[in-house]
Design a protein around this motif. Structure first.
Motif, mmCIF file in Angstrom:
data_model
loop_
_atom_site.group_PDB
_atom_site.id
_atom_site.type_symbol
_atom_site.label_atom_id
_atom_site.label_comp_id
_atom_site.label_asym_id
_atom_site.label_seq_id
_atom_site.Cartn_x
_atom_site.Cartn_y
_atom_site.Cartn_z
ATOM 1 N N PHE A 217 10.072 -1.697 10.286
ATOM 2 C CA PHE A 217 9.077 -1.567 9.353
ATOM 3 C C PHE A 217 7.599 -1.734 9.712
ATOM 4 O O PHE A 217 6.885 -1.221 9.514
ATOM 5 C CB PHE A 217 9.313 -2.901 8.210
ATOM 6 N N VAL A 218 7.692 -2.895 10.841
ATOM 7 C CA VAL A 218 6.351 -2.774 11.535
ATOM 8 C C VAL A 218 5.902 -1.657 12.331
ATOM 9 O O VAL A 218 5.005 -1.177 12.244
ATOM 10 C CB VAL A 218 6.479 -4.066 12.492
ATOM 11 N N LEU A 219 6.902 -1.093 12.942
ATOM 12 C CA LEU A 219 6.411 0.263 13.643
ATOM 13 C C LEU A 219 6.054 1.101 12.589
ATOM 14 O O LEU A 219 5.386 2.190 13.180
ATOM 15 C CB LEU A 219 7.805 0.696 14.598
ATOM 16 N N ASP A 220 6.671 1.118 11.327
ATOM 17 C CA ASP A 220 6.193 2.233 10.387
ATOM 18 C C ASP A 220 4.946 1.799 9.682
ATOM 19 O O ASP A 220 4.395 2.213 8.802
ATOM 20 C CB ASP A 220 7.279 2.463 9.398
ATOM 21 N N GLY A 221 4.184 0.654 10.169
ATOM 22 C CA GLY A 221 2.913 0.080 9.520
ATOM 23 C C GLY A 221 2.972 -0.792 8.461
ATOM 24 O O GLY A 221 1.989 -1.142 7.882
ATOM 25 N N TRP A 222 4.213 -1.168 8.270
ATOM 26 C CA TRP A 222 4.386 -2.498 7.456
ATOM 27 C C TRP A 222 3.877 -3.721 7.993
ATOM 28 O O TRP A 222 3.902 -3.722 9.244
ATOM 29 C CB TRP A 222 5.773 -2.451 6.846
ATOM 30 N N VAL A 223 3.451 -4.653 7.366
ATOM 31 C CA VAL A 223 3.135 -6.008 7.805
ATOM 32 C C VAL A 223 3.870 -7.237 7.041
ATOM 33 O O VAL A 223 4.320 -7.087 5.708
ATOM 34 C CB VAL A 223 1.427 -6.381 7.646
ATOM 35 N N LYS B 231 2.783 -2.812 2.555
ATOM 36 C CA LYS B 231 2.187 -1.498 3.146
ATOM 37 C C LYS B 231 1.488 -0.933 1.676
ATOM 38 O O LYS B 231 2.201 -0.896 0.701
ATOM 39 C CB LYS B 231 3.195 -0.461 3.723
ATOM 40 N N ASP B 232 0.249 -0.481 2.039
ATOM 41 C CA ASP B 232 -0.619 0.273 1.004
ATOM 42 C C ASP B 232 0.117 1.297 0.324
ATOM 43 O O ASP B 232 0.708 2.043 1.098
ATOM 44 C CB ASP B 232 -1.850 0.549 1.357
ATOM 45 N N GLY B 233 0.163 1.510 -1.064
ATOM 46 C CA GLY B 233 0.768 2.259 -1.903
ATOM 47 C C GLY B 233 2.373 2.006 -2.177
ATOM 48 O O GLY B 233 2.838 3.011 -2.699
ATOM 49 N N PHE B 234 2.773 0.998 -1.604
ATOM 50 C CA PHE B 234 4.151 0.484 -1.966
ATOM 51 C C PHE B 234 4.413 -0.786 -2.286
ATOM 52 O O PHE B 234 3.566 -1.777 -2.272
ATOM 53 C CB PHE B 234 4.839 0.326 -0.600
ATOM 54 N N ASP B 235 5.441 -1.116 -3.176
ATOM 55 C CA ASP B 235 5.746 -2.479 -3.525
ATOM 56 C C ASP B 235 6.288 -3.204 -2.679
ATOM 57 O O ASP B 235 6.953 -2.611 -1.588
ATOM 58 C CB ASP B 235 6.761 -2.167 -4.613
ATOM 59 N N PRO B 236 5.905 -4.509 -2.687
ATOM 60 C CA PRO B 236 6.437 -5.352 -1.460
ATOM 61 C C PRO B 236 7.818 -5.471 -1.272
ATOM 62 O O PRO B 236 8.725 -5.130 -2.348
ATOM 63 C CB PRO B 236 6.064 -6.832 -1.658
ATOM 64 N N ILE B 237 8.640 -5.522 -0.172
ATOM 65 C CA ILE B 237 10.069 -5.221 0.216
ATOM 66 C C ILE B 237 10.558 -6.447 0.777
ATOM 67 O O ILE B 237 9.942 -6.939 1.942
ATOM 68 C CB ILE B 237 10.270 -3.988 0.858
ATOM 69 N N PRO B 238 11.443 -7.302 0.326
ATOM 70 C CA PRO B 238 11.833 -8.646 0.802
ATOM 71 C C PRO B 238 13.085 -8.117 1.963
ATOM 72 O O PRO B 238 13.842 -7.104 1.639
ATOM 73 C CB PRO B 238 12.355 -9.223 -0.135
ATOM 74 N N ILE B 239 12.804 -8.653 3.167
ATOM 75 C CA ILE B 239 14.197 -8.367 3.994
ATOM 76 C C ILE B 239 14.604 -9.819 4.509
ATOM 77 O O ILE B 239 13.998 -10.709 4.755
ATOM 78 C CB ILE B 239 13.492 -7.932 5.662
ATOM 79 N N PRO B 240 15.985 -9.741 4.060
ATOM 80 C CA PRO B 240 16.568 -11.354 4.377
ATOM 81 C C PRO B 240 16.659 -11.737 5.812
ATOM 82 O O PRO B 240 16.693 -11.008 6.727
ATOM 83 C CB PRO B 240 18.186 -11.039 3.839
ATOM 84 N N LYS C 232 13.200 2.326 -0.718
ATOM 85 C CA LYS C 232 11.972 2.019 -1.223
ATOM 86 C C LYS C 232 10.567 2.192 -0.238
ATOM 87 O O LYS C 232 9.815 2.319 -0.738
ATOM 88 C CB LYS C 232 12.021 0.545 -1.672
ATOM 89 N N SER C 233 10.998 2.093 1.001
ATOM 90 C CA SER C 233 10.051 2.223 2.201
ATOM 91 C C SER C 233 9.951 3.758 2.437
ATOM 92 O O SER C 233 8.941 4.066 3.183
ATOM 93 C CB SER C 233 10.404 1.591 3.332
ATOM 94 N N GLN C 234 10.684 4.573 2.009
ATOM 95 C CA GLN C 234 10.682 5.859 2.448
ATOM 96 C C GLN C 234 10.923 6.446 3.934
ATOM 97 O O GLN C 234 10.199 7.118 4.513
ATOM 98 C CB GLN C 234 9.619 6.617 2.100
ATOM 99 N N ILE C 235 11.647 5.226 4.711
ATOM 100 C CA ILE C 235 11.850 5.450 5.926
ATOM 101 C C ILE C 235 13.272 5.917 6.159
ATOM 102 O O ILE C 235 14.310 5.307 5.866
ATOM 103 C CB ILE C 235 11.849 4.081 6.737
ATOM 104 N N LEU C 236 13.595 7.343 5.930
ATOM 105 C CA LEU C 236 14.735 7.946 5.877
ATOM 106 C C LEU C 236 15.113 9.001 6.929
ATOM 107 O O LEU C 236 14.071 9.579 7.813
ATOM 108 C CB LEU C 236 14.815 8.646 4.467
#
Length: 82
Positions: A16-22, A35-44, A61-65
């Motif tokens: 996620f971080v490599l894709d620009g998420w924080v 990440k701007d334009g996306f709903d927050p995503i929890p990672i356990p 949800k992150s569109q990392i496909l």
């Protein structure tokens, strides 16, 4: 597209971080990725590997496909030179 294998929570966070998420929030159990334009995503955090249904949900949800997921996973697992 389902991932090829289960991965650790740390590796998923790194992808996620490599894709620009924080990490916008962290507690003992989850990282909340934003990440701007996306709903927050929890990672356990407190699992050995991220369950498939959670991993699929996070990736959709992150569109990392597809190839993007494979590329980021490869980059996240590359050894670093010190």
């Amino acid at each position: 597209m389902p991932p090829f294998a289960q991965i650790s929570p740390d590796l998923l966070r790194d992808i996620f971080v490599l894709d620009g998420w924080v990490v916008t929030h962290e507690d003992d159990y989850n990282w909340l990725m934003g990440k701007d334009g996306f709903d927050p995503i929890p990672i356990p955090k407190r699992v050995k590997t991220v369950p498939f249904f959670v991993l699929d949900n996070c990736l959709i949800k992150s569109q990392i496909l597809g190839e993007r997921y494979s590329e980021l996973k490869s980059r996240a697992t590359e050894p670093t030179l010190v």
